[in-house]
Design an enzyme around this catalytic site. Structure first.
Site, PDB file in Angstrom:
ATOM      1  CG  ASP A   1      -2.603   5.284   3.754  1.00 49.01           C
ATOM      2  OD1 ASP A   1      -1.921   5.295   2.324  1.00 49.01           O
ATOM      3  OD2 ASP A   1      -2.952   5.387   4.528  1.00 49.01           O
TER       4      ASP A   1
ATOM      5  CG  ASN B   1      -4.714   7.112  -5.348  1.00 49.40           C
ATOM      6  OD1 ASN B   1      -3.718   7.266  -5.224  1.00 49.40           O
ATOM      7  ND2 ASN B   1      -5.310   7.889  -3.790  1.00 49.40           N
TER       8      ASN B   1
ATOM      9  CG  HIS C   1      -0.497  15.539   0.907  1.00 51.01           C
ATOM     10  ND1 HIS C   1      -1.528  14.971  -0.266  1.00 51.01           N
ATOM     11  CD2 HIS C   1      -1.244  14.017   1.575  1.00 51.01           C
ATOM     12  CE1 HIS C   1      -2.736  14.164  -0.226  1.00 51.01           C
ATOM     13  NE2 HIS C   1      -2.272  13.364   1.108  1.00 51.01           N
TER      14      HIS C   1
ATOM     15  CG  HIS D   1      -6.381   1.714   4.736  1.00 50.71           C
ATOM     16  ND1 HIS D   1      -7.690   2.097   5.239  1.00 50.71           N
ATOM     17  CD2 HIS D   1      -5.841   3.032   3.955  1.00 50.71           C
ATOM     18  CE1 HIS D   1      -8.366   2.471   3.784  1.00 50.71           C
ATOM     19  NE2 HIS D   1      -7.155   3.171   3.039  1.00 50.71           N
TER      20      HIS D   1
ATOM     21  CG  HIS E   1      -1.383   6.039  -1.698  1.00 50.06           C
ATOM     22  ND1 HIS E   1      -1.829   6.234  -2.717  1.00 50.06           N
ATOM     23  CD2 HIS E   1      -1.257   6.287  -0.732  1.00 50.06           C
ATOM     24  CE1 HIS E   1      -2.952   5.997  -2.003  1.00 50.06           C
ATOM     25  NE2 HIS E   1      -2.425   6.000  -1.228  1.00 50.06           N
TER      26      HIS E   1
ATOM     27  CG  HIS F   1      -2.287   1.103   1.011  1.00 49.42           C
ATOM     28  ND1 HIS F   1      -3.074   0.351   1.547  1.00 49.42           N
ATOM     29  CD2 HIS F   1      -2.275   1.791   0.310  1.00 49.42           C
ATOM     30  CE1 HIS F   1      -3.865   1.717   1.265  1.00 49.42           C
ATOM     31  NE2 HIS F   1      -3.775   2.405   0.711  1.00 49.42           N
TER      32      HIS F   1
ATOM     33  CG  HIS G   1     -10.229   4.211   1.234  1.00 52.27           C
ATOM     34  ND1 HIS G   1      -9.587   4.530   1.386  1.00 52.27           N
ATOM     35  CD2 HIS G   1     -11.660   4.397   0.828  1.00 52.27           C
ATOM     36  CE1 HIS G   1      -9.506   5.447   1.742  1.00 52.27           C
ATOM     37  NE2 HIS G   1     -10.907   4.965   2.166  1.00 52.27           N
TER      38      HIS G   1
END
Length: 444
Positions: free
Chosen positions: A304, A91, A308, A231, A59, A57, A178
């Site tokens: 996870d 995503n 950002h 998660h 990103h 998991h 999710h």
């Protein structure tokens, strides 16, 4: 063929050994002091050997959000954290909902060369929850996708979820859910509790997660397919998953490092670095998650990792993005929350961080280990040399990830990556990225 020799290293089962790495494999494991000569000898006294970690998991943001992270910087962070395999969630922009995008991410991972990158395909087109993505073409692509998820969004339509579970059976795929009922979390900002009322923030009830998990384990049982829960964050979710496993339902689950250590009390600061989806929960939930990871109800740890930009994270709480970085702090957090509390030994860490996630994802070439977490001779040399006695204060400015939204900034955590071998190449040397390292593309 002499290769690299790791001398006097401690294996996950407590034995001391000399371990030889040559031609991309674990060439030999011998009693300490009997390893013989080598081109390069590394004294690993008081250091621990673990199999390379596997994250189901992650990103990586590329394509489309390279200001927050790229495949290059994300996999560098993975290497520094001890990971030799990461699964990149769908995503991105454009969404990884077709063979073209997943192959792009896969090729970027191969070109970067710091660890294996396995794209996760979207379950629905554009993560919109209205129609199934082309799961078959992603599975048949060069990326050979086997895990599908709309992470960040819940597949809330029960008919679509059933169809997805039925579809992936054809190629032994798994749907990673999710779990978040959207109508129960509209406007939610933190865990629903007395504290959310006190702070005046919209509450995120535990039942919003638990209701979806309950529905989906029954769907998985009905169609006899594999389901993975992303998660997990509540004690109630743990009980539902335990119930399902007792009945032989093919469900697996992950917990994040931050849900094993941090609680909703941190939200009192209104520091958006603690804003995450699912939200930080109560201490009672933290304790239940730790116990579930220890007893196998929860199968693995997924970071996870959610980088950002400062613009989207360093702002007022209600408009801040949800998510935390985690690749470089995952094992230190698990060492503090699970090993130093006596809930897991190092063999258990190897199980939840490497062997089990590799099995869930079907990674036959990740590097095999025995039941004690000791690498097998002849297996791929994906190896982490870890210093469990080290302690350091987390400084996000020194992290390899492009983003700085770590919830552990200023906190002292245990453990440190000393060396990292990815397919036999030392990509981390003496605690730093081996930036001169370049590899020939690995075989698919």
């Amino acid at each position: 063929m002499t290769g690299t020799l790791l001398t006097n290293i401690t294996l996950a089962d407590g034995r001391r050994a000399d371990v030889r790495v040559a031609d991309g494999t674990v060439a030999a494991i011998r009693q300490a002091g009997h390893g013989g000569p080598a081109e390069l000898t590394l004294d690993c006294t008081d250091l621990l050997l673990l199999p390379g970690l596997v994250d189901l998991h992650t990103h990586l943001r590329e394509p489309g959000k390279e200001d927050a992270e790229t495949v290059e910087t994300g996999t560098q962070a993975a290497a520094m954290g001890g990971f030799t395999s990461v699964h990149a969630m769908a995503n991105s922009t454009p969404t990884a909902d077709n063979a073209s995008v997943v192959e792009q991410v896969w090729r970027l991972g191969r070109a970067a060369g710091w660890c294996d990158v396995h794209p996760v395909g979207a379950v629905t087109v554009g993560l919109g929850g209205e129609s199934l993505a082309d799961l078959g073409s992603m599975a048949a692509s060069q990326a050979a996708v086997r895990m599908f998820s709309d992470d960040g969004m819940c597949v809330h339509d029960a008919v679509l979820m059933r169809r997805a579970l039925e579809y992936v059976k054809a190629f032994d795929g798994v749907v990673a859910q999710h779990a978040q009922e959207p109508k129960l979390t509209a406007g939610a900002q933190m865990n629903e509790s007395e504290l959310s009322g006190l702070l005046g923030l919209g509450g995120w009830p535990a039942v919003a997660e638990e209701a979806i998990i309950a529905r989906d384990v029954l769907l998985a049982q009905h169609v006899d397919s594999r389901l993975h829960i992303c998660h997990v964050s509540t004690a109630g979710s743990v009980e539902i998953i335990r119930w399902a496993k007792q009945r032989g339902i093919a469900v697996t689950a992950e917990v994040t490092p931050h849900h094993l250590l941090l609680t909703e009390e941190l939200v009192r600061s209104f520091n958006p670095v603690f804003k995450v989806n699912p939200p930080l929960r109560r201490d009672e939930d933290v304790q239940a998650l730790r116990a579930a990871l220890a007893d196998g109800t929860i199968d693995t740890v997924g970071t996870d990792h959610a980088p950002h930009t400062a613009e989207t994270k360093q702002c007022e709480w209600t408009i801040a993005a949800m998510g935390m970085t985690g690749l470089e702090t995952a094992l230190p957090v698990v060492q503090e929350a699970m090993v130093e509390t006596g809930l897991l030994d190092w063999a258990g860490v190897a199980r939840v961080f490497s062997a089990t996630p590799a099995r869930i994802a079907g990674l036959s070439d990740q590097g095999q280990v025995d039941a004690s977490g000791v690498p097998l001779e002849g297996s791929v040399a994906n190896l982490l040399v870890w210093d469990p006695s080290a302690r350091g204060v987390v400084d996000p400015a020194r992290h390899a990830t492009r983003s700085r939204n770590s919830p552990y900034a200023g906190r002292e955590l245990p453990g440190r990556t000393v060396h990292m071998f990815y397919r036999g190449q030392r990509v981390v040397a003496d605690g730093a990225l081996a930036t001169a390292y370049r590899h020939e593309p690995v075989a698919p």
